[in-house]
Design an enzyme around this catalytic site. Sequence first.
Site, PDB file in Angstrom:
ATOM      1  CB  ILE A  97      -2.692  -2.652   2.558  1.00 23.65           C
ATOM      2  CG1 ILE A  97      -2.176  -1.287   3.020  1.00 23.65           C
ATOM      3  CG2 ILE A  97      -1.599  -3.430   1.822  1.00 23.65           C
ATOM      4  CD1 ILE A  97      -1.226  -1.358   4.214  1.00 23.65           C
ATOM      5  CB  CYS A  98      -5.172  -5.640  -1.739  1.00 18.41           C
ATOM      6  SG  CYS A  98      -5.563  -7.303  -2.321  1.00 18.41           S
TER       7      CYS A  98
END
Length: 206
Positions: A97-98
Amino acid sequence: EEARNIGNIPTMSSMSRIQKEYKEIQENKNAGLSVEFVNESLIHWKGWIKGPEGTPYETGTFFVDIRIPDSYPFVPPKMKFITKIWHPNISSQTGAICLDILKDEWSPALTIRTALLSLQALLSAPEPDDPQDAQVANQYRSDYPAFAARAKHWANTYAGDPEEMVEKAHKDAIKQITDMGFSERAAREALMKHDWNVEQSLNAMF
Protein backbone atom coordinates in the site's frame (compact mmCIF):
# COMPACT_ATOMS: atom_id res chain seq x y z
CA GLU A 1 7.84 -1.56 36.76
CA GLU A 2 7.13 -1.28 33.06
CA ALA A 3 8.57 -4.09 30.96
CA ARG A 4 11.53 -3.09 28.83
CA ASN A 5 11.32 -3.36 25.07
CA ILE A 6 13.32 -6.51 24.30
CA GLY A 7 13.49 -7.98 20.78
CA ASN A 8 10.07 -8.04 19.15
CA ILE A 9 8.04 -7.86 22.35
CA PRO A 10 6.09 -4.60 22.78
CA THR A 11 6.27 -2.85 26.15
CA MET A 12 3.47 -3.30 28.69
CA SER A 13 2.12 0.17 27.94
CA SER A 14 1.92 -0.45 24.19
CA MET A 15 0.37 -3.88 24.85
CA SER A 16 -2.42 -2.30 26.88
CA ARG A 17 -2.94 0.28 24.14
CA ILE A 18 -3.11 -2.48 21.48
CA GLN A 19 -5.73 -4.34 23.55
CA LYS A 20 -7.73 -1.12 24.00
CA GLU A 21 -7.63 -0.40 20.25
CA TYR A 22 -8.75 -3.95 19.45
CA LYS A 23 -11.69 -3.66 21.85
CA GLU A 24 -12.77 -0.31 20.38
CA ILE A 25 -12.83 -1.71 16.86
CA GLN A 26 -14.80 -4.77 18.03
CA GLU A 27 -17.36 -2.48 19.67
CA ASN A 28 -17.85 -0.43 16.47
CA LYS A 29 -18.32 -3.14 13.86
CA ASN A 30 -21.10 -1.18 12.15
CA ALA A 31 -18.41 1.18 10.78
CA GLY A 32 -17.84 -1.24 7.88
CA LEU A 33 -14.58 -2.54 9.25
CA SER A 34 -13.40 -5.06 11.80
CA VAL A 35 -10.34 -7.00 12.96
CA GLU A 36 -9.46 -10.38 14.43
CA PHE A 37 -6.30 -11.86 15.90
CA VAL A 38 -4.22 -14.19 13.70
CA ASN A 39 -3.37 -17.34 15.70
CA GLU A 40 -4.42 -15.46 18.87
CA SER A 41 -1.45 -13.11 18.46
CA LEU A 42 -1.86 -9.64 19.92
CA ILE A 43 0.58 -8.21 17.35
CA HIS A 44 -0.67 -9.93 14.19
CA TRP A 45 -4.21 -9.06 13.09
CA LYS A 46 -6.38 -9.59 10.06
CA GLY A 47 -8.60 -6.62 9.33
CA TRP A 48 -11.36 -6.19 6.81
CA ILE A 49 -13.03 -3.18 5.25
CA LYS A 50 -16.21 -2.96 3.23
CA GLY A 51 -15.84 -1.36 -0.20
CA PRO A 52 -17.28 2.19 -0.08
CA GLU A 53 -20.65 2.78 -1.75
CA GLY A 54 -20.58 4.52 -5.10
CA THR A 55 -17.14 3.08 -5.99
CA PRO A 56 -16.15 0.09 -8.15
CA TYR A 57 -15.31 -1.67 -4.86
CA GLU A 58 -18.77 -1.42 -3.24
CA THR A 59 -19.65 -5.11 -3.67
CA GLY A 60 -16.47 -6.29 -1.94
CA THR A 61 -15.05 -6.98 1.48
CA PHE A 62 -11.27 -6.54 1.48
CA PHE A 63 -8.96 -8.29 3.93
CA VAL A 64 -5.82 -6.57 5.20
CA ASP A 65 -2.81 -8.12 6.95
CA ILE A 66 -1.82 -6.02 9.98
CA ARG A 67 1.46 -6.50 11.84
CA ILE A 68 2.11 -4.33 14.87
CA PRO A 69 5.81 -3.52 15.39
CA ASP A 70 7.41 -3.54 18.83
CA SER A 71 7.87 0.26 18.73
CA TYR A 72 4.13 0.88 18.17
CA PRO A 73 2.54 3.45 18.44
CA PHE A 74 5.69 5.46 17.69
CA VAL A 75 6.00 3.73 14.32
CA PRO A 76 3.07 2.81 12.06
CA PRO A 77 1.53 -0.66 11.80
CA LYS A 78 2.63 -2.66 8.75
CA MET A 79 -0.37 -3.23 6.51
CA LYS A 80 -0.91 -4.89 3.16
CA PHE A 81 -3.96 -6.13 1.29
CA ILE A 82 -4.55 -9.89 1.41
CA THR A 83 -7.45 -9.59 -1.05
CA LYS A 84 -6.44 -8.90 -4.65
CA ILE A 85 -7.53 -5.41 -5.65
CA TRP A 86 -7.20 -3.22 -8.76
CA HIS A 87 -6.25 0.21 -7.40
CA PRO A 88 -3.51 2.75 -8.29
CA ASN A 89 -2.16 2.95 -4.72
CA ILE A 90 -2.16 -0.79 -3.96
CA SER A 91 0.05 -3.35 -5.71
CA SER A 92 -2.06 -5.76 -7.77
CA GLN A 93 0.71 -8.35 -7.24
CA THR A 94 1.75 -8.07 -3.58
CA GLY A 95 -0.97 -5.98 -1.86
CA ALA A 96 1.62 -3.35 -0.80
CA ILE A 97 0.00 0.00 0.00
CA CYS A 98 1.17 3.52 -0.80
CA LEU A 99 -0.43 5.69 1.89
CA ASP A 100 1.30 8.56 3.69
CA ILE A 101 -0.02 7.76 7.19
CA LEU A 102 1.45 4.27 6.96
CA LYS A 103 4.84 5.88 6.31
CA ASP A 104 6.21 9.33 7.19
CA GLU A 105 2.87 10.95 8.11
CA TRP A 106 2.15 8.49 10.92
CA SER A 107 1.65 9.94 14.39
CA PRO A 108 1.21 8.15 17.76
CA ALA A 109 -2.14 9.97 18.01
CA LEU A 110 -3.42 7.79 15.15
CA THR A 111 -4.75 4.26 15.65
CA ILE A 112 -5.16 1.09 13.62
CA ARG A 113 -8.84 2.00 13.29
CA THR A 114 -7.96 5.38 11.75
CA ALA A 115 -5.50 3.61 9.43
CA LEU A 116 -8.26 1.24 8.25
CA LEU A 117 -10.64 4.19 7.79
CA SER A 118 -7.91 5.89 5.74
CA LEU A 119 -7.67 2.79 3.55
CA GLN A 120 -11.43 2.94 3.05
CA ALA A 121 -11.08 6.61 2.07
CA LEU A 122 -8.29 5.68 -0.34
CA LEU A 123 -10.68 3.28 -2.09
CA SER A 124 -13.08 6.22 -2.52
CA ALA A 125 -10.41 8.66 -3.71
CA PRO A 126 -7.41 7.03 -5.40
CA GLU A 127 -4.28 9.13 -5.93
CA PRO A 128 -2.90 8.03 -9.32
CA ASP A 129 -0.14 10.67 -9.25
CA ASP A 130 1.48 8.90 -6.29
CA PRO A 131 1.01 5.29 -7.41
CA GLN A 132 2.04 1.97 -5.94
CA ASP A 133 1.03 0.18 -9.15
CA ALA A 134 2.04 2.15 -12.25
CA GLN A 135 0.04 -0.04 -14.65
CA VAL A 136 -3.21 0.56 -12.74
CA ALA A 137 -2.46 4.28 -12.34
CA ASN A 138 -1.84 4.66 -16.09
CA GLN A 139 -5.14 2.97 -16.89
CA TYR A 140 -6.94 5.11 -14.28
CA ARG A 141 -5.63 8.29 -15.92
CA SER A 142 -5.95 7.27 -19.57
CA ASP A 143 -9.13 5.14 -19.63
CA TYR A 144 -11.18 5.50 -16.45
CA PRO A 145 -14.18 3.41 -17.70
CA ALA A 146 -11.84 0.44 -18.39
CA PHE A 147 -10.21 0.93 -14.99
CA ALA A 148 -13.59 1.03 -13.22
CA ALA A 149 -14.81 -2.08 -15.07
CA ARG A 150 -11.71 -4.05 -14.12
CA ALA A 151 -11.75 -2.81 -10.50
CA LYS A 152 -15.40 -3.88 -10.23
CA HIS A 153 -14.70 -7.26 -11.84
CA TRP A 154 -11.85 -7.90 -9.39
CA ALA A 155 -14.06 -6.83 -6.46
CA ASN A 156 -16.76 -9.28 -7.56
CA THR A 157 -14.23 -12.07 -8.17
CA TYR A 158 -11.84 -11.75 -5.22
CA ALA A 159 -13.60 -9.68 -2.55
CA GLY A 160 -16.79 -11.57 -1.77
CA ASP A 161 -18.94 -11.20 1.31
CA PRO A 162 -17.09 -12.98 4.17
CA GLU A 163 -20.11 -15.03 5.24
CA GLU A 164 -20.80 -16.13 1.67
CA MET A 165 -17.13 -17.04 1.18
CA VAL A 166 -17.14 -19.13 4.37
CA GLU A 167 -20.34 -20.87 3.26
CA LYS A 168 -18.82 -21.64 -0.15
CA ALA A 169 -15.63 -22.98 1.48
CA HIS A 170 -17.74 -25.24 3.70
CA LYS A 171 -19.71 -26.56 0.73
CA ASP A 172 -16.47 -27.25 -1.15
CA ALA A 173 -15.05 -29.11 1.86
CA ILE A 174 -18.19 -31.25 2.21
CA LYS A 175 -18.08 -32.08 -1.52
CA GLN A 176 -14.43 -33.19 -1.29
CA ILE A 177 -15.40 -35.72 1.37
CA THR A 178 -18.71 -36.89 -0.16
CA ASP A 179 -16.84 -37.43 -3.46
CA MET A 180 -14.88 -40.12 -1.59
CA GLY A 181 -18.05 -42.04 -0.77
CA PHE A 182 -19.04 -40.63 2.63
CA SER A 183 -22.53 -39.29 3.38
CA GLU A 184 -23.05 -35.53 3.60
CA ARG A 185 -24.07 -35.83 7.25
CA ALA A 186 -20.91 -37.76 8.18
CA ALA A 187 -18.79 -35.27 6.23
CA ARG A 188 -20.35 -32.25 7.97
CA GLU A 189 -20.00 -33.82 11.44
CA ALA A 190 -16.32 -34.69 10.90
CA LEU A 191 -15.54 -31.26 9.45
CA MET A 192 -17.23 -29.41 12.32
CA LYS A 193 -15.26 -31.53 14.78
CA HIS A 194 -11.96 -30.72 13.02
CA ASP A 195 -12.53 -27.00 12.41
CA TRP A 196 -13.35 -27.59 8.70
CA ASN A 197 -9.92 -29.06 7.96
CA VAL A 198 -10.54 -31.61 5.16
CA GLU A 199 -7.28 -33.53 5.67
CA GLN A 200 -7.76 -33.97 9.42
CA SER A 201 -11.40 -34.92 8.94
CA LEU A 202 -10.53 -37.59 6.36
CA ASN A 203 -7.78 -38.99 8.58
CA ALA A 204 -10.28 -39.34 11.41
CA MET A 205 -12.89 -40.94 9.13
CA PHE A 206 -10.47 -43.50 7.75
